[in-house]
Design a protein around this motif. Structure first.
Motif, short mmCIF file in Angstrom:
data_model
loop_
_atom_site.label_atom_id
_atom_site.label_comp_id
_atom_site.label_asym_id
_atom_site.label_seq_id
_atom_site.Cartn_x
_atom_site.Cartn_y
_atom_site.Cartn_z
N ASN A 73 0.87 -1.17 0.00
CA ASN A 73 0.00 0.00 0.00
C ASN A 73 0.92 1.23 0.00
OD1 ASN A 73 -1.68 2.19 0.63
ND2 ASN A 73 -3.12 0.88 1.73
N CYS A 74 1.02 1.88 -1.14
CA CYS A 74 2.01 2.94 -1.31
C CYS A 74 1.76 4.12 -0.37
CB CYS A 74 2.02 3.41 -2.76
SG CYS A 74 2.52 2.12 -3.93
N ALA A 75 0.53 4.31 0.08
CA ALA A 75 0.24 5.40 1.00
C ALA A 75 0.87 5.17 2.37
CB ALA A 75 -1.28 5.57 1.15
N GLU A 76 1.28 3.94 2.67
CA GLU A 76 1.90 3.63 3.96
C GLU A 76 3.40 3.83 3.95
OE1 GLU A 76 -1.25 0.02 5.10
OE2 GLU A 76 0.85 -0.43 4.66
N LEU A 77 3.98 4.10 2.78
CA LEU A 77 5.43 4.21 2.67
C LEU A 77 5.94 5.54 3.23
CD1 LEU A 77 5.90 2.84 -0.96
CD2 LEU A 77 6.16 1.59 1.20
N PRO A 78 7.14 5.53 3.80
CA PRO A 78 7.77 6.80 4.19
C PRO A 78 8.01 7.66 2.96
CG PRO A 78 8.90 4.91 5.17
CD PRO A 78 7.96 4.36 4.14
N PRO A 79 8.31 8.95 3.14
CA PRO A 79 8.55 9.82 1.98
C PRO A 79 9.60 9.24 1.04
CG PRO A 79 8.42 11.11 3.99
CD PRO A 79 8.41 9.67 4.42
N HIS A 80 9.35 9.32 -0.26
CA HIS A 80 10.25 8.75 -1.25
C HIS A 80 10.01 9.45 -2.58
CE1 HIS A 80 6.86 6.63 -3.12
NE2 HIS A 80 6.43 6.43 -1.90
N ASP A 81 10.89 9.18 -3.54
CA ASP A 81 10.79 9.84 -4.84
C ASP A 81 10.34 8.93 -5.96
OD1 ASP A 81 11.69 12.30 -3.83
OD2 ASP A 81 13.79 11.72 -4.06
N ASN A 82 10.54 7.62 -5.84
CA ASN A 82 10.39 6.75 -6.99
C ASN A 82 9.04 6.06 -7.09
OD1 ASN A 82 13.04 7.34 -7.78
ND2 ASN A 82 13.86 5.75 -6.45
N LEU A 83 8.55 5.49 -6.03
CA LEU A 83 7.33 4.70 -6.07
C LEU A 83 6.09 5.60 -6.08
CD1 LEU A 83 8.47 2.06 -3.47
CD2 LEU A 83 8.00 1.57 -5.87
N PRO A 84 4.95 5.05 -6.51
CA PRO A 84 3.71 5.85 -6.44
C PRO A 84 3.44 6.31 -5.01
CG PRO A 84 3.38 3.87 -7.77
CD PRO A 84 4.73 3.73 -7.12
N LYS A 85 2.77 7.41 -4.89
CA LYS A 85 2.46 7.96 -3.56
C LYS A 85 1.21 7.34 -2.96
CE LYS A 85 5.91 10.86 -3.54
NZ LYS A 85 6.57 10.45 -4.80
N GLU A 86 0.39 6.72 -3.80
CA GLU A 86 -0.80 6.04 -3.32
C GLU A 86 -1.15 4.91 -4.29
OE1 GLU A 86 -3.80 9.01 -3.12
OE2 GLU A 86 -3.87 9.35 -5.28
N GLY A 87 -2.09 4.08 -3.87
CA GLY A 87 -2.44 2.90 -4.66
C GLY A 87 -1.85 1.64 -4.04
N ILE A 88 -2.34 0.51 -4.51
CA ILE A 88 -1.87 -0.78 -3.99
C ILE A 88 -1.20 -1.55 -5.12
CG2 ILE A 88 -2.61 -3.04 -3.14
CD1 ILE A 88 -4.63 -1.67 -1.39
N LEU A 89 0.02 -1.98 -4.85
CA LEU A 89 0.81 -2.75 -5.82
C LEU A 89 0.86 -4.20 -5.34
CD1 LEU A 89 2.66 -2.64 -8.34
CD2 LEU A 89 4.55 -2.08 -6.79
N GLN A 90 0.48 -5.13 -6.21
CA GLN A 90 0.40 -6.54 -5.84
C GLN A 90 1.26 -7.41 -6.76
OE1 GLN A 90 -3.90 -7.00 -6.13
NE2 GLN A 90 -4.10 -6.96 -3.90
N PHE A 91 1.89 -8.43 -6.15
CA PHE A 91 2.78 -9.34 -6.85
C PHE A 91 2.21 -10.75 -6.70
CE2 PHE A 91 5.09 -5.66 -5.55
CZ PHE A 91 6.05 -5.42 -6.53
N TYR A 92 1.88 -11.39 -7.82
CA TYR A 92 1.32 -12.74 -7.82
C TYR A 92 2.28 -13.69 -8.52
CZ TYR A 92 -3.26 -10.66 -6.69
OH TYR A 92 -4.30 -9.99 -6.09
N ILE A 93 2.32 -14.94 -8.05
CA ILE A 93 3.13 -15.97 -8.70
C ILE A 93 2.32 -17.26 -8.81
CG2 ILE A 93 5.35 -15.03 -7.92
CD1 ILE A 93 5.37 -17.20 -5.74
N ASP A 94 2.72 -18.11 -9.74
CA ASP A 94 2.10 -19.42 -9.89
C ASP A 94 2.76 -20.39 -8.92
OD1 ASP A 94 0.98 -21.81 -10.62
OD2 ASP A 94 1.72 -21.81 -12.69
N ALA A 95 2.14 -20.60 -7.78
CA ALA A 95 2.73 -21.45 -6.74
C ALA A 95 2.42 -22.93 -6.94
CB ALA A 95 2.24 -21.00 -5.37
N ASP A 96 1.71 -23.27 -8.03
CA ASP A 96 1.48 -24.67 -8.37
C ASP A 96 2.57 -25.18 -9.32
OD1 ASP A 96 0.02 -27.10 -8.27
OD2 ASP A 96 -0.90 -26.64 -10.22
N ASP A 97 3.52 -24.33 -9.63
CA ASP A 97 4.62 -24.64 -10.53
C ASP A 97 5.90 -24.79 -9.71
OD1 ASP A 97 6.40 -24.76 -12.70
OD2 ASP A 97 6.49 -22.58 -12.88
N ASP A 98 6.69 -25.84 -10.00
CA ASP A 98 7.91 -26.03 -9.21
C ASP A 98 8.93 -24.92 -9.42
OD1 ASP A 98 8.59 -26.75 -11.76
OD2 ASP A 98 9.54 -28.65 -11.23
#
Length: 269
Positions: A73-98
């Motif tokens: 949740n980008c709104a929870e991040l400390p002050p920064h220059d690079n990442l979005p200032k708000e919004g939710i970034l999600q990372f998904y993977i195929d965990a049924d694959d070895d």
């Protein structure tokens, strides 16, 4: 020069200016198991922000729901220059694959993994899907972790493909294969550097750690990619045999909040 005890090592003193020139902002992530996080909070694993009803859930090639690895949740991040200032970034993977969705031939193809960015967040749960992703045999995370973010300046890691060029003025493609040939005999630079400036652990931005090699080293088109997210092995989090997972992005794509061409990698001992 800053008073940094790490530069008292004789092997590092001659390279101090070059090391300092590689400073890059990073956010160390400290994880703590928790089962009381809301759907909107930053987390590793666990119950995530349910996708809005008109957004398809990421699926693997067998039509199974992918595993939500991390949510920022980008709104929870400390002050920064690079990442979005708000919004939710999600990372998904195929965990049924070895291989956990990793494609050695095309690490940018979001087939075995998926990155979603929700620039506008709704707190109306009636507008959200209810998704329960199963725990597969290869899932690297089996519980929910809260994240606390700690900004720091990080210097280039010894595993980074640009280390030789940045510190030793070696052509980039020679930096790892032949790096020892450019160091005076008896100089313990590599060992001392790895201990003084480790890149292990969980982080947003900064420099990566690898147990094997930097996947950007073999592809000139990926040379400018920077670390987006790193999740290391720790406690119940395990990538193969004590490995590490990295996601990389081109700086222009990050600035434009375009997460369609992210590079995904993980390796282990």
């Amino acid at each position: 020069m800053p008073a940094d005890s790490r530069f008292k090592l004789a092997s590092l003193q001659a390279y101090q200016d070059k090391i300092l020139a590689t400073a890059r902002p990073s956010m160390q992530m400290i994880l703590n198991p928790s089962s009381k996080l809301s759907l909107w909070q930053s987390k590793i694993g666990g119950t995530h922000y349910y996708l809005p009803v008109n957004t398809p859930h990421p699926q693997n090639t067998h039509g199974q729901a992918m595993f939500m690895l991390a949510q920022i949740n980008c709104a929870e991040l400390p002050p920064h220059d690079n990442l979005p200032k708000e919004g939710i970034l999600q990372f998904y993977i195929d965990a049924d694959d070895d291989l956990l969705g990793l494609d050695f031939h095309n690490r940018l193809a979001q087939v075995g993994f998926k990155i979603l960015f929700h620039s506008h967040i709704t707190t109306d749960t009636t507008q959200l899907q209810t998704i329960t992703t199963p725990q597969w045999e290869y899932t690297p995370i089996d519980q929910e972790y809260a994240i606390s973010f700690h900004p720091e300046n990080q210097y280039i890691s010894v595993e980074d493909a640009d280390f030789g060029q940045a510190i030793l003025d070696i052509p980039r493609h020679d930096s790892h294969e032949d790096i020892s040939e450019h160091i005076p005999e008896g100089n313990t630079l590599l060992q001392d550097y790895a201990e003084a400036f480790p890149a292990i652990g969980h982080r947003l931005g900064g420099y990566p750690f690898f147990t094997q090699s930097d996947p950007r080293d073999d592809d000139e088109a990926l040379a400018d990619y920077i670390l987006l997210l790193q999740i290391d092995s720790e406690g119940d989090i395990m990538w193969g045999d004590s490995g590490v997972c990295n996601f990389f992005i081109h700086p222009d794509d990050l600035k434009n909040q375009d997460f369609s061409k992210v590079l995904y990698n993980w390796d282990c001992y």
